[in-house]
Scaffold this motif. Structure first.
Motif: not given
Length: 506
Positions: A114-121, A140-146, A148-151
């Motif tokens: 869930i945290l990864g999804g919000f960060t990517f959004l 792009r960096i925020l997408l990367g954190f998202g 990273g969490f989900t993967n």
């Protein structure tokens, strides 16, 4: 031991016959949908970087180079700033995947997704509204954190929830959603290519798959293993009963008892430093496989090909529109081969698909290199006729098919299923971090490698594919059908790794 002692028979591991239920299917679909955001980003990045308005605003030097009459076709898009845009996501993903191990251990797999999804959004919204390079790379960096969490969390979730007999098929769902994301992104790129602000639409729409998977995760429970590791016994029992079905109560109690035993070991291990634990001799096989498999996945060259497929196809003679169509076809082929893999992986096993895919990819890389050598040449100033360009697309499609049933899904599946519970979150984090590190290194250097190595870049990746296929034949045991908490048996019975392991389930 068949085949020189390389294939193992550990089918007797575990007496639990977990059934496929509606709850298992829905939970696995939602978790696997985390792959959408990763796939969408892979697909969208390559297409956006060929859009003229995007290049005019952020990378005018690339357009200037492309307009030069005598530009080497291998070097048209060789820009470190352009590759920094693409690969910055993977630096952030590397950091996030390492942090994610503590998050999943403390708060569970579901919360991390869930945290990864919000960060990517949020990252997608910033990219869609970007006014300068700083905003673009920040997004792009925020997408990367998202990602990273989900993967990190999603493959582990799938391995822990899926019935052992069908774990391979369910886990490949993650890769299927990655491929769906790539295909959707390619289609969107084609539709927005002719619009002045098409790049904003393409980048901003990344918020849609993020919202889909985040909302979905709100309606599933965490895995029983994760709940037990956090001391939530009653919730774990409820979750397992829901997943396996009340009609299978006897198997539920048996499986729960096994999970409780494993979770006790995990709780006792919390005080231990992960690096101290993973470096123990008995975990040497896990460490090697967790590091080597994601490195090898990137050294197939598939991710950089996905990033830069539109660029590559334009370099060999396609216009912008046809290049995006060719990339879309490439994504469809990959998705089709993933679906094929889902149907056969739990019948033929991981090793067979690894080896078959490796051989096919090797032949295609050699063929592409030869074709480029005899048409474009080493200087890069030759002209590739349309027929030859179409042949390149066909070869890359066959290559993508080989990857789609082998190194694509299996590189996420195998690391997620080999670790004992006590180090599973951290072990998966290590594997994902290595994947991101390798992706960053290769995506940052691919265009320069293509420029310097010319057609030899494809021989470079072909050499690595040959190496990794030999590694699988010699050192990767078969894991199909083995419960994740009984996986220690494959190492104890392997011709090489048995020297490092002790006859214990810890």
């Amino acid at each position: 031991m068949a085949g020189g002692g390389l294939a193992l028979d550990v089918s007797s591991a575990g007496n639990i016959d977990a059934k496929i239920t509606a709850a298992v299917v829905m939970s696995c679909i939602v978790a696997a949908s985390c792959g959408l955001i990763f796939g969408y980003d892979i697909g969208i990045s390559g297409g956006v970087t060929t859009m003229k308005p995007f290049l005019e605003k952020f990378f005018p030097s690339v357009l200037k180079k492309a307009s030069e009459a005598k530009t080497n076709v291998y070097c048209v898009y060789d820009s470190q700033l352009l590759t920094a845009f693409t690969s910055s996501l993977y630096v952030a993903g590397l950091v996030a995947s390492l942090v994610a191990s503590r998050l999943t251990a403390a708060y569970g797999r579901r919360t991390t997704m869930i945290l990864g999804g919000f960060t990517f959004l949020f990252g997608a919204l910033i990219n869609g509204l970007a006014a300068n390079i700083a905003m673009l790379i920040s997004g792009r960096i925020l997408l990367g954190f998202g990602v990273g969490f989900t993967n990190q969390a999603a493959p582990v979730y799938l391995s822990e929830v899926a019935p052992p007999r069908w774990r391979g098929a369910f886990n490949i769902g993650f890769s299927c959603f990655i491929s769906m994301g790539v295909v959707a992104a390619n289609l969107i790129n084609y539709g927005t290519d002719s619009h002045r602000n098409g790049w904003r639409i393409s980048l901003g729409l990344a918020a849609v798959p993020a919202a889909i998977m985040t909302v979905g995760c709100l309606f599933i429970s965490d895995t029983p293993s994760s709940l037990l590791a956090r001391g939530k016994h009653d919730e774990a029992h409820t979750s397992l009963l829901k997943l396996r079905g009340v009609e299978n109560i006897a198997d539920v109690e048996t499986e729960l008892a096994e999970l409780v035993r494993s979770s006790q070991l995990a709780i006792e291990a919390r005080a231990e430093l992960f690096m101290k634990t993973i470096l123990q001799r008995r975990y040497r096989p896990h460490l090697v496989v967790a590091v080597v498999i994601p490195c090898f996945q990137q050294l197939t060259g598939i991710t950089v090909n996905a990033f830069y497929a539109p660029v590559l196809f334009r370099s060999v003679g396609f216009g912008s529109g046809p290049a995006l169509i060719a990339t879309f076809i490439l994504g469809l082929v990959n998705l089709g081969s993933l679906l094929l893999s889902t149907m056969v992986i739990d019948r033929f096993g991981r090793r067979f698909l690894f080896i078959a895919g490796g051989i096919l990819m090797l032949l295609c890389q050699i063929a592409v290199a030869v074709l480029l050598a005899v048409t474009v040449g080493a200087t890069g100033d030759g002209e590739m006729k349309k027929g030859y360009a179409v042949t390149v697309v066909v070869l890359l499609c066959i290559y993508a098919a080989g990857f789609g049933w082998s190194w694509g899904p299996l590189s996420w599946l195998v690391p997620s299923e080999i670790f004992p519970l006590k180090i599973r979150p951290a072990g998966q984090s290590l594997s994902v971090a290595v994947n991101f590190a390798a992706t960053f290194a290769l995506s940052q250097t691919f265009l320069a490698t293509l420029c310097d190595f010319k057609y030899g870049a494809f021989l470079f990746y072909g050499g690595w594919i040959f190496t990794m296929t030999i590694f699988v034949i010699m050192f990767l045991p078969e894991t199909k059908g083995i419960p994740v908490d009984s996986m220690y048996q494959v190492w104890e019975k392997h011709w090489y790794w048995q020297r490092f392991t002790k006859p214990t389930s810890t």
